[in-house]
Design an enzyme around this catalytic site. Structure first.
Site, PDB file in Angstrom:
ATOM      1  N   ASN A 111      -5.242  -6.791   9.748  1.00 48.07           N
ATOM      2  CA  ASN A 111      -6.362  -7.583   9.270  1.00 48.07           C
ATOM      3  C   ASN A 111      -5.933  -8.354   8.026  1.00 48.07           C
ATOM      4  OD1 ASN A 111      -8.893  -8.600   8.995  1.00 48.07           O
ATOM      5  ND2 ASN A 111      -9.851  -6.709   8.270  1.00 48.07           N
ATOM      6  N   HIS A 143      -2.735 -12.838   1.821  1.00 44.73           N
ATOM      7  CA  HIS A 143      -2.363 -13.039   3.238  1.00 44.73           C
ATOM      8  C   HIS A 143      -3.116 -14.125   4.021  1.00 44.73           C
ATOM      9  CE1 HIS A 143      -5.681 -10.268   3.409  1.00 44.73           C
ATOM     10  NE2 HIS A 143      -4.959  -9.185   3.289  1.00 44.73           N
ATOM     11  N   ASP A 169      -9.132  -4.700  -1.685  1.00 45.24           N
ATOM     12  CA  ASP A 169      -8.332  -4.783  -0.451  1.00 45.24           C
ATOM     13  C   ASP A 169      -9.045  -4.141   0.726  1.00 45.24           C
ATOM     14  OD1 ASP A 169      -6.323  -4.115   1.645  1.00 45.24           O
ATOM     15  OD2 ASP A 169      -4.975  -5.049   0.211  1.00 45.24           O
ATOM     16  N   HIS A 188       0.875  -1.184   0.000  1.00 41.88           N
ATOM     17  CA  HIS A 188       0.000   0.000   0.000  1.00 41.88           C
ATOM     18  C   HIS A 188       0.907   1.227   0.000  1.00 41.88           C
ATOM     19  CE1 HIS A 188      -3.660  -2.290   1.176  1.00 41.88           C
ATOM     20  NE2 HIS A 188      -2.750  -3.109   1.688  1.00 41.88           N
ATOM     21  N   ASP A 222       2.347  -7.145   2.458  1.00 46.35           N
ATOM     22  CA  ASP A 222       1.173  -6.345   2.844  1.00 46.35           C
ATOM     23  C   ASP A 222       1.623  -5.084   3.603  1.00 46.35           C
ATOM     24  OD1 ASP A 222      -1.367  -5.392   3.100  1.00 46.35           O
ATOM     25  OD2 ASP A 222      -2.082  -6.966   4.446  1.00 46.35           O
ATOM     26  N   HIS A 259      -9.612 -10.879  -0.982  1.00 42.45           N
ATOM     27  CA  HIS A 259      -9.204 -10.601   0.396  1.00 42.45           C
ATOM     28  C   HIS A 259     -10.239 -11.277   1.288  1.00 42.45           C
ATOM     29  CE1 HIS A 259      -6.276  -8.024  -1.214  1.00 42.45           C
ATOM     30  NE2 HIS A 259      -5.857  -7.662  -0.027  1.00 42.45           N
TER      31      HIS A 259
END
Ligand code: DOR
Ligand code: ZN
Length: 440
Positions: free
Chosen positions: A284, A238, A156, A66, A311, A183
């Site tokens: 998260n 993830h 996301d 990000h 992430d 996600h």
């Protein structure tokens, strides 16, 4: 950046050269491309880099970062994010679309990629949203976004809660040959909506009841079913639960076109970390039990989970210095991932060095279709993306030295062994001994 016509990296142990076994070679870069990889190359014009005792590998690839541009540049932007990446040994990233506004139209994506050409010092790619505004109600124009350069679609921060919506996304992305990266996590918004519509819980027996953020495996099972039905390709972001690993293993055995990633924090930290680290361990999907951590490590080791992705989720001190339930979700990872993997997965023998390198280079490049331009391998004739790594270098994580604007790192103070000491993109040495080299 320091530009060179030729760079000659001498006597490093070189990995990921197609049709060549790992061994000690010289690598000659000329006019931004890898010209030759062999023993005893001599070139009088080239800048010579002594890599004796070091390893020379393709620039690392992180398919889940990000950078917060546009909209939250105070947390991270293309300049700072790409410099953090270079410092960590990454030469290619794929950014998530949950910016402000989100990347859900071709014009926004084109604008972003244009800005990145000027501001990013590494190869920058972006995903597009799956649904307009990431709110799960209407599909984006997948075909046009793919044409504009989107490398995958992703909502996301949110699951695509509607089953029909996900089915349509998969059908359309198969048609357009673009990867879907679900996600499988609950967002606070999703949980609120589910509480309002109690009847929806029938589909998710384990989730949104008393257990916090447990829907991951339920969503994965649903999306595996939909991928199987449509023949579309999915890549699960993830992975954090043992149950998710076992469901993916079963799906792979059946031939479902599924790949998955794990992040260093889910591989190395468990829920107990929250006690000491507070909101710097709030992420998260959340940190899980010790048994889950072990299962994620085993999944990565046996290939059920294909790759490592950070992430990298920068947040401001203001958004993290809040009571736990109000603080932002997310941790940064670009400047620690390589050291953590080498120290805590390779050294103890959970992964081999070769495996770890592949999971951070050629495998992510292949999954996201970047390998054709040479990303993830050291292929003569393609653009040079290279990192020199000193496996012996001991160092201590110090968030105050990060190139990232953010400090929300749960690994501050950790003592690690193994570090990127030089990062090269094209004909530019962009990082040397921990320093970013700006234009001269
Ligand atoms: O921890 C997280 N941070 N999880 C997400 O899904 C979003 C991300 C972010 O954007 O900060
Ligand atoms: Zn993310």
């Amino acid at each position: 950046m320091t530009n060179y016509k030729k760079i000659l990296i001498k006597n490093g142990t070189v990995y990921n050269v197609p049709n060549k076994k790992t061994g000690v070679f010289d690598v000659l870069i000329s006019n931004s491309k890898i010209e030759r990889i062999s023993k005893n190359i001599k070139d009088k014009e080239a800048l010579v880099v002594d890599a004796k005792g070091k390893i020379v590998v393709p620039g690392l690839v992180d398919v889940h970062v990000h950078f917060r541009q546009p909209g939250q540049e105070h947390k991270e932007d293309l300049r700072s994010g790409s410099r953090a990446a270079a410092a960590g040994g990454f030469t290619t990233v794929i950014a998530e679309p949950n910016t402000n506004p989100p990347i859900d139209t071709p014009s926004r994506l084109v604008q972003l990629l244009k800005t990145a050409k000027k501001e990013s010092i590494i190869n920058y790619y972006s995903k597009s949203a799956t649904t307009v505004g990431l709110n799960g109600n209407r599909l984006v124009d997948i075909g046009r976004l793919k044409t504009a350069g989107a490398k995958a679609i992703s909502d996301d921060g949110h699951p695509v809660a509607g089953e029909k919506m996900m089915l349509n996304a998969l059908k359309k992305s198969k048609e357009c040959n673009i990867l879907v990266t679900p996600h499988c996590e609950e967002s606070p918004l999703y949980r609120k909506r589910q509480k309002r519509k109690r009847e929806n819980l029938r589909n998710f027996p384990d989730s949104v009841t008393n257990k916090p953020y447990m829907a991951e495996a339920d969503f994965i099972m649903r999306d595996i079913g939909l991928a199987e039905k449509t023949g579309a390709r999915i890549h699960i972001s993830h992975i954090s639960l043992a149950k998710s690993v076992s469901e993916i293993a079963k799906a792979k055995k059946r031939g479902v076109k599924i790949t998955a990633e794990a992040a260093p924090h889910h591989l190395l930290l468990n829920e107990d970390a929250v006690k000491n680290l507070g909101t710097n361990a709030k992420v998260n999907p959340p940190l899980r039990t010790k048994a889950d951590v072990k299962a994620v490590q085993e999944g990565l080791a046996d290939g059920t989970i294909d790759i490592i992705a950070s992430d990298h989720a920068p947040h401001s001190a203001k958004d993290k210095k809040l009571p736990f339930n109000k603080a932002a979700f997310g941790l940064i990872g670009l400047e620690t991932t390589l050291g953590l993997v080498l120290t805590h997965l390779v050294r103890p023998g959970i992964l081999t060095l070769k495996q770890a390198i592949e999971q951070m280079t050629i495998l992510p490049a292949k999954i996201f279709g970047l390998d054709k331009s040479g990303i993830g391998s050291l292929t003569p004739g393609t653009k040079a993306n290279i990192v020199v790594i000193d496996l012996k270098k001991r160092w201590q994580v110090d968030v105050n030295k990060f190139f990232s604007k953010a400090r929300n790192c749960p690994f501050d103070g950790w003592k690690l062994q193994g570090k990127a000491i030089m990062t090269i993109v094209g004909n530019r040495v962009i990082m040397k001994d921990g320093k970013i080299i700006e234009n001269i």
